[in-house]
Write an enzyme that holds these catalytic residues in place. Structure first.
Site, PDB file in Angstrom:
ATOM      1  N   HIS A  99       0.881  -1.175   0.000  1.00 28.96           N
ATOM      2  CA  HIS A  99       0.000   0.000   0.000  1.00 28.96           C
ATOM      3  C   HIS A  99       0.914   1.220   0.000  1.00 28.96           C
ATOM      4  O   HIS A  99       1.999   1.183   0.596  1.00 28.96           O
ATOM      5  CB  HIS A  99      -0.833   0.117   1.265  1.00 28.96           C
ATOM      6  CG  HIS A  99      -1.730  -1.040   1.566  1.00 28.96           C
ATOM      7  ND1 HIS A  99      -1.300  -2.166   2.200  1.00 28.96           N
ATOM      8  CD2 HIS A  99      -3.047  -1.206   1.337  1.00 28.96           C
ATOM      9  CE1 HIS A  99      -2.321  -2.995   2.363  1.00 28.96           C
ATOM     10  NE2 HIS A  99      -3.396  -2.451   1.837  1.00 28.96           N
ATOM     11  N   ASP A 102       2.285   2.019   3.367  1.00 33.71           N
ATOM     12  CA  ASP A 102       3.248   1.080   3.965  1.00 33.71           C
ATOM     13  C   ASP A 102       4.670   1.548   3.717  1.00 33.71           C
ATOM     14  O   ASP A 102       5.552   1.333   4.543  1.00 33.71           O
ATOM     15  CB  ASP A 102       3.183  -0.327   3.329  1.00 33.71           C
ATOM     16  CG  ASP A 102       1.808  -0.934   3.340  1.00 33.71           C
ATOM     17  OD1 ASP A 102       1.021  -0.591   4.218  1.00 33.71           O
ATOM     18  OD2 ASP A 102       1.547  -1.775   2.441  1.00 33.71           O
TER      19      ASP A 102
HETATM   20  C1  XLS Z   1      -7.566  -6.636   4.083  1.00 32.34           C
HETATM   21  C2  XLS Z   1      -7.073  -6.838   2.737  1.00 32.34           C
HETATM   22  C3  XLS Z   1      -5.912  -5.953   2.345  1.00 32.34           C
HETATM   23  C4  XLS Z   1      -5.720  -5.938   0.865  1.00 32.34           C
HETATM   24  C5  XLS Z   1      -4.926  -4.810   0.349  1.00 32.34           C
HETATM   25  O1  XLS Z   1      -8.297  -7.464   4.619  1.00 32.34           O
HETATM   26  O2  XLS Z   1      -6.769  -8.186   2.559  1.00 32.34           O
HETATM   27  O3  XLS Z   1      -4.755  -6.342   3.019  1.00 32.34           O
HETATM   28  O4  XLS Z   1      -5.147  -7.130   0.424  1.00 32.34           O
HETATM   29  O5  XLS Z   1      -5.471  -3.597   0.691  1.00 32.34           O
END
Ligand code: XLS
Ligand code: NI
Ligand code: NI
Length: 437
Positions: A99, A102
């Site tokens: 993200h 991140d």
């Molecule tokens: C949350 C999601 C997230 C996505 C990316 O539950 O899995 O981690 O994979 O935003």
């Protein structure tokens, strides 16, 4: 600086190895059904769980020991990049995913935030020149900051909608800059908590408007990655709009977006929606919409997204069977949207966790490939539907029957004879493959 000094490059040592820091089943260059394991599996490390997750939960503070946490702010963000490429190299993974938030912290303004991002993107670009690890996908975090409390593309506040658009615009530019194979939309706050204050129609229309704008902008800048929607039924909202694959696909068709998106199926989201992982993969596959996978597993006794590393051979075998039937994942991959437990707080646990996940999928691949080669399920299923291959059944599937002809047939056809579904026999056969391949 070396961040994981206790760990050397992880190599394949085979099933008899006693070395926990070695692969037992994942042998990247081994050929399975005409492709290497590495090509089939396309493993990816999730930046958020591996480099930013701190082990806190709603009741307790952080537990994770991470060597980069001696730094703060942008210094920590840079240290994480160094640590990330060290881990990618030691694990020999072909992909990673992140993200925006991140990789770089938010600044006081959007300009400052983007400037922070740019510094890290430049640094990553340097690494990507020589690293074998590439970017599977990136996405925008539009759920952590309080501005998104009512949603991002489905907010009641147009200013937030605009902010989200600016963030995804930057995300697409980032994806292009770093050569991402895909761009993911997971709508963390795209849903509602109560219909009493929600204009459901406007929110869904706006979500579609947002996606159309993203498609247009990607074309404009020449970003050619595959767009993916990641369905999840709930958490953090009570009801998320991308509830499951069928709901997300129906939404895309309603708004004429079906040609631009595929599904990113997460195992734990499937079970939260009351489906099996295999169901979500299958329903996407038969609709030509299986794009990528967030490879994890949930805890059947808990009602939330526990994001455990996948270690259940039964699940990975059936998942790999669907992926093989799909002809592979194309631009997609198996992204470990998974984290070591809060109690597994040492840096080495990141390696044990990934090794367990990679070995479990590698083994699943081999079993699935053998099942496919022997046409086990194809033969069973083919036979089960024999009645549609001739006579009245053939007339039905070829469109040569109507209620008149079917009534005439039913009136003279007695008695109706059924055959056993034989699921216990089939599960026994599956177990034989799991144990013997
Ligand atoms: C949350 C999601 C997230 C996505 C990316 O539950 O899995 O981690 O994979 O935003
Ligand atoms: Ni996910
Ligand atoms: Ni998830």
């Amino acid at each position: 600086m070396e961040y994981f000094s206790g760990v050397k490059k992880i190599i394949y040592e085979g099933p008899k190895s006693q070395n926990s820091l070695a692969f037992k089943y994942y042998n990247p260059q081994e050929l399975v059904a005409g492709k290497t394991m590495e090509e089939h599996l396309r493993f990816s490390v999730a930046y958020w769980h591996t480099f930013t997750h701190d082990g806190s939960d709603p009741f307790g503070s952080e537990t994770m020991l991470r060597p980069w946490d001696t730094y703060r702010g942008m210094d920590r963000a840079k240290a994480r990049v160094e640590a990330a490429f060290e881990l990618f190299d030691k694990l020999d993974v072909p992909f990673f995913a992140f993200h925006d938030r991140d990789i770089a912290p938010e600044g006081a303004t959007l300009e400052e935030t983007n400037a922070n991002l740019d510094q890290i993107i430049t640094m990553m670009k340097e690494y990507l020149k020589t690293s074998k690890t590439k970017l599977l996908w990136n996405t925008a975090n539009m759920f952590t900051h309080p501005r998104f409390l009512h949603g991002a593309a489905t907010t009641c506040n147009a200013d937030v909608f605009a902010y989200a658009a600016a963030q995804v615009k930057k995300g697409l530019e980032t994806g292009k800059e770093l050569g991402a194979d895909n761009y993911v939309f997971w709508g963390g706050r795209e849903g509602y908590v109560t219909l009493l204050n929600t204009d459901l129609k406007l929110e869904l229309d706006n979500l579609a408007r947002f996606f159309h704008m993203a498609v247009t902008y990607a074309k404009e800048i020449g970003f050619t990655g595959q767009f993916l929607i990641e369905p999840k039924p709930k958490e953090p909202t009570k009801h998320q709009y991308d509830f499951d694959a069928q709901t997300a696909m129906a939404f895309l068709r309603n708004y004429n977006l079906q040609d631009y998106f595929k599904m990113n199926i997460e195992a734990n989201h499937a079970t939260l929606a009351g489906h099996t992982f295999q169901h979500e993969l299958r329903i996407s596959r038969i609709n030509g919409m299986l794009g990528s996978v967030d490879a994890n597993q949930g805890d059947m006794l808990l009602g939330w997204d526990t994001d455990e590393f996948p270690t259940d051979l039964y699940e990975t075998t059936l998942a790999m069977y669907e992926i093989l039937q799909n002809g592979g994942l194309g631009k997609g991959g198996l992204n470990f949207d998974a984290k070591p437990r809060r109690e597994s707080f040492e840096p080495e646990d990141l390696f044990y966790a990934h090794i367990a996940g990679m070995d479990t999928f590698a083994r699943g691949l081999k079993v699935a490939a053998q099942l496919k080669e022997d046409q086990v399920f194809e033969n069973i299923i083919g036979e089960r539907y024999n009645s549609f291959k001739e006579g009245i059944g053939l007339a039905i599937v070829e469109g040569n029957a109507d209620f008149h002809t079917l009534e005439a047939y039913a009136l003279q056809n007695k008695p109706i004879v059924n055959q056993s579904g034989r699921q216990e026999q089939i599960k026994g056969i599956l177990n034989q493959y799991l144990l013997e391949v």
